[in-house]
Design a protein around this motif. Structure first.
Motif, PDB file in Angstrom:
ATOM      1  N   GLN A   1       0.833  -1.196   0.000  1.00  0.00           N
ATOM      2  CA  GLN A   1       0.000   0.000   0.000  1.00  0.00           C
ATOM      3  C   GLN A   1       0.875   1.255   0.000  1.00  0.00           C
ATOM      4  OE1 GLN A   1      -3.316  -0.147  -0.251  1.00  0.00           O
ATOM      5  NE2 GLN A   1      -3.477  -2.368   0.013  1.00  0.00           N
ATOM      6  N   PRO A   2       0.370   2.394  -0.504  1.00  0.00           N
ATOM      7  CA  PRO A   2       1.147   3.641  -0.471  1.00  0.00           C
ATOM      8  C   PRO A   2       1.272   4.163   0.963  1.00  0.00           C
ATOM      9  CG  PRO A   2      -1.073   4.061  -1.282  1.00  0.00           C
ATOM     10  CD  PRO A   2      -0.951   2.575  -1.145  1.00  0.00           C
ATOM     11  N   VAL A   3       2.499   4.330   1.421  1.00  0.00           N
ATOM     12  CA  VAL A   3       2.780   4.768   2.787  1.00  0.00           C
ATOM     13  C   VAL A   3       3.571   6.069   2.713  1.00  0.00           C
ATOM     14  CG1 VAL A   3       3.974   4.214   4.939  1.00  0.00           C
ATOM     15  CG2 VAL A   3       2.740   2.425   3.700  1.00  0.00           C
ATOM     16  N   SER A   4       3.050   7.125   3.323  1.00  0.00           N
ATOM     17  CA  SER A   4       3.673   8.443   3.257  1.00  0.00           C
ATOM     18  C   SER A   4       3.642   9.093   4.637  1.00  0.00           C
ATOM     19  CB  SER A   4       2.940   9.324   2.235  1.00  0.00           C
ATOM     20  OG  SER A   4       2.917   8.729   0.952  1.00  0.00           O
ATOM     21  N   THR A   5       4.113  10.344   4.712  1.00  0.00           N
ATOM     22  CA  THR A   5       4.013  11.127   5.946  1.00  0.00           C
ATOM     23  C   THR A   5       3.512  12.518   5.592  1.00  0.00           C
ATOM     24  OG1 THR A   5       5.865   9.933   6.961  1.00  0.00           O
ATOM     25  CG2 THR A   5       5.219  12.016   7.965  1.00  0.00           C
ATOM     26  N   ALA A   6       2.385  12.908   6.185  1.00  0.00           N
ATOM     27  CA  ALA A   6       1.849  14.255   5.983  1.00  0.00           C
ATOM     28  C   ALA A   6       2.470  15.209   6.993  1.00  0.00           C
ATOM     29  CB  ALA A   6       0.332  14.243   6.133  1.00  0.00           C
ATOM     30  N   LEU A   7       2.614  16.464   6.589  1.00  0.00           N
ATOM     31  CA  LEU A   7       3.164  17.510   7.444  1.00  0.00           C
ATOM     32  C   LEU A   7       2.205  18.700   7.469  1.00  0.00           C
ATOM     33  CD1 LEU A   7       6.844  17.553   6.107  1.00  0.00           C
ATOM     34  CD2 LEU A   7       5.982  16.305   8.098  1.00  0.00           C
ATOM     35  N   TRP A   8       2.072  19.290   8.643  1.00  0.00           N
ATOM     36  CA  TRP A   8       1.305  20.530   8.796  1.00  0.00           C
ATOM     37  C   TRP A   8       2.130  21.451   9.678  1.00  0.00           C
ATOM     38  CZ3 TRP A   8      -1.992  23.736   6.950  1.00  0.00           C
ATOM     39  CH2 TRP A   8      -2.654  24.666   7.752  1.00  0.00           C
ATOM     40  N   ARG A   9       2.743  22.479   9.064  1.00  0.00           N
ATOM     41  CA  ARG A   9       3.586  23.407   9.808  1.00  0.00           C
ATOM     42  C   ARG A   9       2.878  24.754   9.874  1.00  0.00           C
ATOM     43  NH1 ARG A   9       9.109  25.997   7.744  1.00  0.00           N
ATOM     44  NH2 ARG A   9       7.518  27.337   6.807  1.00  0.00           N
ATOM     45  N   ASN A  10       2.282  25.005  11.019  1.00  0.00           N
ATOM     46  CA  ASN A  10       1.481  26.215  11.228  1.00  0.00           C
ATOM     47  C   ASN A  10       2.246  27.157  12.147  1.00  0.00           C
ATOM     48  OD1 ASN A  10      -0.507  28.130  11.632  1.00  0.00           O
ATOM     49  ND2 ASN A  10      -1.689  26.849  13.035  1.00  0.00           N
ATOM     50  N   LEU A  11       2.781  28.222  11.562  1.00  0.00           N
ATOM     51  CA  LEU A  11       3.540  29.218  12.322  1.00  0.00           C
ATOM     52  C   LEU A  11       2.667  30.455  12.542  1.00  0.00           C
ATOM     53  CD1 LEU A  11       7.000  28.873  10.508  1.00  0.00           C
ATOM     54  CD2 LEU A  11       6.174  27.673  12.548  1.00  0.00           C
ATOM     55  N   ALA A  12       1.533  30.223  13.202  1.00  0.00           N
ATOM     56  CA  ALA A  12       0.539  31.272  13.467  1.00  0.00           C
ATOM     57  C   ALA A  12      -0.029  31.840  12.177  1.00  0.00           C
ATOM     58  CB  ALA A  12       1.113  32.370  14.348  1.00  0.00           C
ATOM     59  N   GLY A  13      -0.242  30.959  11.188  1.00  0.00           N
ATOM     60  CA  GLY A  13      -0.877  31.361   9.947  1.00  0.00           C
ATOM     61  C   GLY A  13      -2.284  30.828   9.780  1.00  0.00           C
ATOM     62  N   PHE A  14      -2.765  30.056  10.763  1.00  0.00           N
ATOM     63  CA  PHE A  14      -4.072  29.423  10.690  1.00  0.00           C
ATOM     64  C   PHE A  14      -4.653  29.303  12.095  1.00  0.00           C
ATOM     65  CE2 PHE A  14      -6.699  25.654  11.078  1.00  0.00           C
ATOM     66  CZ  PHE A  14      -7.576  25.775  10.024  1.00  0.00           C
TER      67      PHE A  14
ATOM     68  N   GLU B   1      -9.136  13.640  -4.719  1.00  0.00           N
ATOM     69  CA  GLU B   1      -8.055  14.017  -5.640  1.00  0.00           C
ATOM     70  C   GLU B   1      -7.082  12.874  -5.895  1.00  0.00           C
ATOM     71  OE1 GLU B   1      -7.876  18.749  -4.372  1.00  0.00           O
ATOM     72  OE2 GLU B   1      -6.334  17.365  -3.629  1.00  0.00           O
ATOM     73  N   ALA B   2      -7.361  11.691  -5.354  1.00  0.00           N
ATOM     74  CA  ALA B   2      -6.417  10.577  -5.454  1.00  0.00           C
ATOM     75  C   ALA B   2      -6.411   9.968  -6.847  1.00  0.00           C
ATOM     76  CB  ALA B   2      -6.763   9.508  -4.424  1.00  0.00           C
ATOM     77  N   GLY B   3      -5.201   9.831  -7.415  1.00  0.00           N
ATOM     78  CA  GLY B   3      -5.041   9.093  -8.646  1.00  0.00           C
ATOM     79  C   GLY B   3      -5.108   7.591  -8.390  1.00  0.00           C
ATOM     80  N   PRO B   4      -4.903   6.777  -9.414  1.00  0.00           N
ATOM     81  CA  PRO B   4      -5.039   5.329  -9.269  1.00  0.00           C
ATOM     82  C   PRO B   4      -4.145   4.725  -8.193  1.00  0.00           C
ATOM     83  CG  PRO B   4      -4.954   5.937 -11.585  1.00  0.00           C
ATOM     84  CD  PRO B   4      -4.638   7.178 -10.812  1.00  0.00           C
ATOM     85  N   ASP B   5      -2.966   5.321  -7.956  1.00  0.00           N
ATOM     86  CA  ASP B   5      -2.023   4.768  -6.992  1.00  0.00           C
ATOM     87  C   ASP B   5      -1.876   5.618  -5.735  1.00  0.00           C
ATOM     88  OD1 ASP B   5      -1.378   2.663  -8.785  1.00  0.00           O
ATOM     89  OD2 ASP B   5       0.005   4.004  -9.850  1.00  0.00           O
ATOM     90  N   ASP B   6      -2.774   6.585  -5.537  1.00  0.00           N
ATOM     91  CA  ASP B   6      -2.622   7.551  -4.445  1.00  0.00           C
ATOM     92  C   ASP B   6      -3.413   7.199  -3.193  1.00  0.00           C
ATOM     93  OD1 ASP B   6      -0.854   9.209  -5.780  1.00  0.00           O
ATOM     94  OD2 ASP B   6      -2.432  10.493  -6.595  1.00  0.00           O
ATOM     95  N   ALA B   7      -4.226   6.153  -3.228  1.00  0.00           N
ATOM     96  CA  ALA B   7      -5.038   5.773  -2.075  1.00  0.00           C
ATOM     97  C   ALA B   7      -4.755   4.318  -1.706  1.00  0.00           C
ATOM     98  CB  ALA B   7      -6.516   5.955  -2.378  1.00  0.00           C
ATOM     99  N   ALA B   8      -5.020   3.976  -0.449  1.00  0.00           N
ATOM    100  CA  ALA B   8      -4.970   2.590  -0.023  1.00  0.00           C
ATOM    101  C   ALA B   8      -6.224   1.874  -0.534  1.00  0.00           C
ATOM    102  CB  ALA B   8      -4.883   2.500   1.490  1.00  0.00           C
ATOM    103  N   VAL B   9      -6.089   0.566  -0.781  1.00  0.00           N
ATOM    104  CA  VAL B   9      -7.195  -0.218  -1.340  1.00  0.00           C
ATOM    105  C   VAL B   9      -7.339  -1.516  -0.553  1.00  0.00           C
ATOM    106  CG1 VAL B   9      -8.143  -1.316  -3.401  1.00  0.00           C
ATOM    107  CG2 VAL B   9      -6.715   0.737  -3.633  1.00  0.00           C
TER     108      VAL B   9
END
Length: 271
Positions: free
Chosen positions: A209-222, A245-253
């Motif tokens: 399966q596609p395994v990634s790491t998401a990042l959220w860097r909020n420096l008082a902008g949100f 927005e997931a393409g054919p290989d962008d989601a777990a199945v």
């Protein structure tokens, strides 16, 4: 209801009434999860719009999109939770320096989804994020104002290279500058965070399966109306925030067996 996995030094606290949210992750003698911006008290059960409570939310079957932050954060659950014809079960094990979480999803074969351990971390200015140099990093449109060239028309993301995708130093949790950036380290199963003499490492495993790491860097902008600081380092199944927005290989199945298992490990040590 609050449940715990505890040992002599490390522990995980989970609030089953508040979407199964992790409220505490103590490893190597310190707390790693941010306690949140204080926007509410009590569980978010029944809330329609996502409210940030800090800690770690389980995002499924999407992160962004519909529903925002997925459909679990406002569902009460214990060991398992049922949502949209699926059942997600998790089991905690660990010791003083490591916590491992085994997940099992039961769903119709072919079911596509994004999952993320949306972990907001208690880090100080100067904390750093380490990932393999040269990793592909998808930057999302909130980063447009930080780029030297205009954002491509109608692009949901652009792909650049870690550790300075698009010239942005995403590897450092810097001082407040009124920016907030979302990004995904594509096909990156292991990321480490260095903060105040300690290192936390997330590792996610789900063969095939596609395994990634998401990042959220909020420096008082949100958010715009009352910004605060937050740092998300979020192991994920998938390569996009929004399942739509997931393409054919962008989601777990989910495979033909109707079950998919994965394992998340958090380990920490003084450095």
């Amino acid at each position: 209801m609050v449940s715990e996995h505890t040992d002599s030094v490390g522990s995980v606290s989970v609030d089953g009434a508040d979407g199964g949210r992790w409220t505490s992750l103590r490893l190597a003698g310190r707390e790693w999860l941010w306690s949140g911006p204080g926007l509410l008290t009590g569980p978010r059960t029944g809330h329609q719009a996502f409210t940030d409570a800090g800690g770690l939310d389980e995002c499924f079957p999407t992160v962004r999109g519909n529903p925002d932050h997925g459909g679990l954060w406002n569902q009460p659950w214990e060991t398992s939770v049922t949502y949209a014809g699926t059942t997600l079960t998790r089991t905690f094990t660990g010791d003083a320096e490591t916590v491992a979480v085994g997940y099992r999803l039961q769903a119709p074969p072919g079911f596509r989804f994004i999952w993320a351990a949306h972990a907001l971390l208690d880090c100080a200015v100067g904390a750093t994020i380490s990932a393999p140099p040269g990793s592909d990093c998808r930057l999302y449109p909130e980063a447009a104002g930080l780029l030297p060239t205009p954002w491509p028309a109608n692009a949901p993301w652009i792909t650049a290279t870690w550790p300075r995708p698009g010239g942005i130093d995403l590897g450092t949790y810097g001082p407040s500058d009124a920016t907030a950036v979302g990004a995904i380290l594509v096909d990156c199963p292991t990321v480490s965070i260095m903060d105040r003499g300690s290192e936390l490492t997330w590792t996610l495993s789900c063969p095939g399966q596609p395994v990634s790491t998401a990042l959220w860097r909020n420096l008082a902008g949100f958010p715009d109306e009352a910004p605060y600081r937050s740092l998300g380092v979020e192991p994920m199944l998938g390569r996009v925030f929004d399942l739509a927005e997931a393409g054919p290989d962008d989601a777990a199945v989910v495979p033909a067996s109707g079950e998919l298992a994965w394992r998340l490990t958090a380990s920490a040590r003084p450095v």
